[in-house]
Design an enzyme around this catalytic site. Sequence first.
Site, PDB file in Angstrom:
ATOM      1  N   ARG A   1       0.819  -1.216   0.000  1.00 44.12           N
ATOM      2  CA  ARG A   1       0.000   0.000   0.000  1.00 44.12           C
ATOM      3  C   ARG A   1       0.851   1.264   0.000  1.00 44.12           C
ATOM      4  O   ARG A   1       0.408   2.324  -0.453  1.00 44.12           O
ATOM      5  CB  ARG A   1      -0.934  -0.017   1.221  1.00 44.12           C
ATOM      6  CG  ARG A   1      -2.036   1.042   1.159  1.00 44.12           C
ATOM      7  CD  ARG A   1      -3.020   0.894   2.302  1.00 44.12           C
ATOM      8  NE  ARG A   1      -2.390   1.040   3.599  1.00 44.12           N
ATOM      9  CZ  ARG A   1      -2.312   0.095   4.529  1.00 44.12           C
ATOM     10  NH1 ARG A   1      -2.817  -1.112   4.280  1.00 44.12           N
ATOM     11  NH2 ARG A   1      -1.729   0.311   5.689  1.00 44.12           N
TER      12      ARG A   1
ATOM     13  N   LYS B   1      -7.137  12.364 -16.822  1.00 43.50           N
ATOM     14  CA  LYS B   1      -7.269  13.206 -18.011  1.00 43.50           C
ATOM     15  C   LYS B   1      -5.981  13.183 -18.826  1.00 43.50           C
ATOM     16  O   LYS B   1      -5.605  12.163 -19.376  1.00 43.50           O
ATOM     17  CB  LYS B   1      -7.663  14.617 -17.600  1.00 43.50           C
ATOM     18  CG  LYS B   1      -9.154  14.824 -17.364  1.00 43.50           C
ATOM     19  CD  LYS B   1      -9.716  14.133 -16.162  1.00 43.50           C
ATOM     20  CE  LYS B   1     -11.137  14.550 -15.856  1.00 43.50           C
ATOM     21  NZ  LYS B   1     -11.669  13.865 -14.658  1.00 43.50           N
TER      22      LYS B   1
ATOM     23  N   ASP C   1      -7.223  22.740  -7.748  1.00 45.17           N
ATOM     24  CA  ASP C   1      -7.490  21.721  -8.759  1.00 45.17           C
ATOM     25  C   ASP C   1      -6.959  22.287 -10.072  1.00 45.17           C
ATOM     26  O   ASP C   1      -7.561  23.162 -10.690  1.00 45.17           O
ATOM     27  CB  ASP C   1      -8.987  21.434  -8.850  1.00 45.17           C
ATOM     28  CG  ASP C   1      -9.311  20.316  -9.843  1.00 45.17           C
ATOM     29  OD1 ASP C   1      -8.477  20.045 -10.729  1.00 45.17           O
ATOM     30  OD2 ASP C   1     -10.399  19.729  -9.750  1.00 45.17           O
TER      31      ASP C   1
ATOM     32  N   TYR D   1     -15.891  21.792  -9.494  1.00 50.57           N
ATOM     33  CA  TYR D   1     -16.259  20.476 -10.013  1.00 50.57           C
ATOM     34  C   TYR D   1     -17.346  19.901  -9.106  1.00 50.57           C
ATOM     35  O   TYR D   1     -17.242  19.950  -7.875  1.00 50.57           O
ATOM     36  CB  TYR D   1     -15.003  19.620  -9.987  1.00 50.57           C
ATOM     37  CG  TYR D   1     -15.089  18.202 -10.456  1.00 50.57           C
ATOM     38  CD1 TYR D   1     -15.758  17.843 -11.621  1.00 50.57           C
ATOM     39  CD2 TYR D   1     -14.405  17.214  -9.756  1.00 50.57           C
ATOM     40  CE1 TYR D   1     -15.779  16.525 -12.049  1.00 50.57           C
ATOM     41  CE2 TYR D   1     -14.414  15.889 -10.185  1.00 50.57           C
ATOM     42  CZ  TYR D   1     -15.104  15.553 -11.324  1.00 50.57           C
ATOM     43  OH  TYR D   1     -15.118  14.250 -11.752  1.00 50.57           O
TER      44      TYR D   1
END
Length: 396
Positions: free
Chosen positions: A60, A211, A186, A114
Amino acid sequence: MSEQDDKDATRLVQAGRRPEWTQGIVNPPVWRASTILYDNIAEMRARGSADTHHKLYYGRRGTPTQWSLADALTELEPGAEATLLYPSGVAAITTALLAVLSPGDEVLLPDSSYEPTRAFGNGMLKRMGITATYYDPLIGGGIAGLCGERTKAIFLESPGSLTFEVQDVPAIVAVAKARGITTLLDNTWAGPLFFPAIAQGVDYTILSCSKYVVGHSDVMMGSVTAGPGQYERLRAATYQLGMCASPDDAYLAARGLRTMEVRLRQSGASGLKIAQWLRTRPEVARVLHPALPDCPGHDLFLRDFRGACGLFSFVLHGGDDAARTALIDGLRHFGIGFSWGGYESLAIPADPQRIRTAGRWQAEGPLVRLYVGLEDPDDLIADLEAGLARFAAARG
């Protein structure tokens, strides 16, 4: 010339490729791991007591596959301390906010956020006793009037989702620093190539790597890059929440990163050509593209940004949802789907008035958001021309 003088395309090709991780292979291999074995208990305890970033401890915490991508993203942000990866862009946003907020705090969010960011502010943060207050994205230095004793973080998204308002990031950062308030941006639209956020004083810059970093619409991933002195609390929150990104996804994202500069510039050039064409159409009232004068904050874009990507919106002249649907449903080269940043072009309807609270969204007609991919822009223009004819016929 030093490494700091290298151009973006060169840095993208070379970043994150430490010899001890690649071992002579061009791309860092995929290291899949959950359990890490130790030679003895002393070694296990020594590894567990130290910062395990870049040290094999447990799956992890990452392997060289994830670390190489994180290092590459850090190298793209001059002055950054480190980067951590997340299973999605939303996971990156929410973890960063949880890292800096506590019950009783207030966070300021732009009204153009967003939608999942709003949902987190109105949902989980509210249940935790944290107040989300929305502000006009064009407020600039006037945000000082909203900052109180409980304000611990200011979240920015520039340009804003759907309507693409460009924020005065330096002015807001200056207010925040004067008051000891943490800033988070962001930065998915511009990314570090077009807006190096850490150099502008932002504390945490966040990307939806799904993206442009990935670039092929086949991986979910997010990242948070921390400015100087900001990494430790982000790391603690990330580990406590069990956040991690898979090595296979990190491998694909790193592969996409190498071509991001050429894809970003091609998409941006095609997008600007199409946006300029849309401005000439009688069916279009406004084009909301930061590189065009119609877009709120255009002067800030010219001042602060190095380029524009292929995502923007346009407002139709009159009509209703049915007329807008006629436009979109018949498009041949634009897919209908969420996300963006891949090689294919996309179109979706958008209705900002449903979610705005700091101010009213008023427009001459319905809104369409476009993402322009890597197809020939003339083919996309012909497709949109036919779509606008369908819209005009349905509008009557």
